[in-house]
Design a protein around this motif. Sequence first.
Motif, PDB file in Angstrom:
ATOM      1  N   PHE A  13       0.843  -1.185   0.000  1.00  8.54           N
ATOM      2  CA  PHE A  13       0.000   0.000   0.000  1.00  8.54           C
ATOM      3  C   PHE A  13       0.880   1.237   0.000  1.00  8.54           C
ATOM      4  O   PHE A  13       2.053   1.178   0.364  1.00  8.54           O
ATOM      5  N   GLU A  14       0.300   2.376  -0.424  1.00  5.85           N
ATOM      6  CA  GLU A  14       1.020   3.638  -0.369  1.00  5.85           C
ATOM      7  C   GLU A  14       0.060   4.760  -0.026  1.00  5.85           C
ATOM      8  O   GLU A  14      -1.150   4.636  -0.216  1.00  5.85           O
ATOM      9  N   ALA A  15       0.619   5.836   0.464  1.00  6.08           N
ATOM     10  CA  ALA A  15      -0.184   7.015   0.787  1.00  6.08           C
ATOM     11  C   ALA A  15      -0.720   7.606  -0.523  1.00  6.08           C
ATOM     12  O   ALA A  15      -0.027   7.590  -1.543  1.00  6.08           O
ATOM     13  N   PRO A  16      -1.928   8.132  -0.517  1.00 10.75           N
ATOM     14  CA  PRO A  16      -2.511   8.654  -1.758  1.00 10.75           C
ATOM     15  C   PRO A  16      -1.959  10.022  -2.178  1.00 10.75           C
ATOM     16  O   PRO A  16      -2.077  10.391  -3.348  1.00 10.75           O
ATOM     17  N   GLU A  17      -1.350  10.760  -1.265  1.00 13.72           N
ATOM     18  CA  GLU A  17      -0.914  12.122  -1.590  1.00 13.72           C
ATOM     19  C   GLU A  17       0.186  12.190  -2.656  1.00 13.72           C
ATOM     20  O   GLU A  17       0.076  13.017  -3.577  1.00 13.72           O
ATOM     21  N   PRO A  18       1.254  11.380  -2.581  1.00 11.48           N
ATOM     22  CA  PRO A  18       2.275  11.480  -3.623  1.00 11.48           C
ATOM     23  C   PRO A  18       1.745  11.163  -5.034  1.00 11.48           C
ATOM     24  O   PRO A  18       2.018  11.942  -5.963  1.00 11.48           O
ATOM     25  N   PRO A  19       0.969  10.097  -5.251  1.00 14.58           N
ATOM     26  CA  PRO A  19       0.439   9.885  -6.596  1.00 14.58           C
ATOM     27  C   PRO A  19      -0.516  10.997  -7.051  1.00 14.58           C
ATOM     28  O   PRO A  19      -0.559  11.344  -8.225  1.00 14.58           O
ATOM     29  N   ARG A  20      -1.249  11.575  -6.099  1.00 17.85           N
ATOM     30  CA  ARG A  20      -2.144  12.678  -6.452  1.00 17.85           C
ATOM     31  C   ARG A  20      -1.338  13.887  -6.921  1.00 17.85           C
ATOM     32  O   ARG A  20      -1.686  14.550  -7.895  1.00 17.85           O
ATOM     33  N   PHE A  21      -0.241  14.173  -6.231  1.00 16.40           N
ATOM     34  CA  PHE A  21       0.650  15.252  -6.650  1.00 16.40           C
ATOM     35  C   PHE A  21       1.235  14.948  -8.030  1.00 16.40           C
ATOM     36  O   PHE A  21       1.332  15.834  -8.886  1.00 16.40           O
ATOM     37  N   ALA A  22       1.596  13.692  -8.256  1.00 13.03           N
ATOM     38  CA  ALA A  22       2.133  13.293  -9.560  1.00 13.03           C
ATOM     39  C   ALA A  22       1.107  13.532 -10.667  1.00 13.03           C
ATOM     40  O   ALA A  22       1.470  13.926 -11.783  1.00 13.03           O
ATOM     41  N   GLN A  23      -0.161  13.316 -10.363  1.00 12.52           N
ATOM     42  CA  GLN A  23      -1.221  13.596 -11.346  1.00 12.52           C
ATOM     43  C   GLN A  23      -1.262  15.092 -11.660  1.00 12.52           C
ATOM     44  O   GLN A  23      -1.466  15.477 -12.813  1.00 12.52           O
TER      45      GLN A  23
END
Length: 138
Positions: A69-79
């Motif tokens: 699992f991973e925190a959702p914030e880094p992928p959201r920032f990547a988006q």
Amino acid sequence: MDIDARGPRFGAAVTTVVLAAALITRSPWILAWQTLAFALGAAGGVTRSPYGWAFRTVVRPRLAPPTEFEAPEPPRFAQAVGLVFAGLGLVGFTLGPDWLGLTATGAALAAAFLNAAFGYCLGCEMFLLMRRLAARPE
């Protein structure tokens, strides 16, 4: 709440294909679709993007339960970073200059490919680096 780490990687694989098609054809329509997908992922998180929906409803039910699992914030920032590059590419393909469309779309494609092929998310790493720098005492 953490997210299944396979979801963003699946989204990156689809994004790689879409951006490659946009780059090869120089189609503003294909790039506009990807820009919308990035916007939805940046606004609502990767699970709210079209590729996140496809992963959740079509792919994930066919897989074993997640182990990573991973925190959702880094992928959201990547988006959001992808949105900036896709937006610049869209400007280049529609208004010019053409090199802007090619360069920005190519940069987004390279980042998506790194995530899809190697699990290395440049936008996520940028997020973590910025967080570390902000928390650093002066």
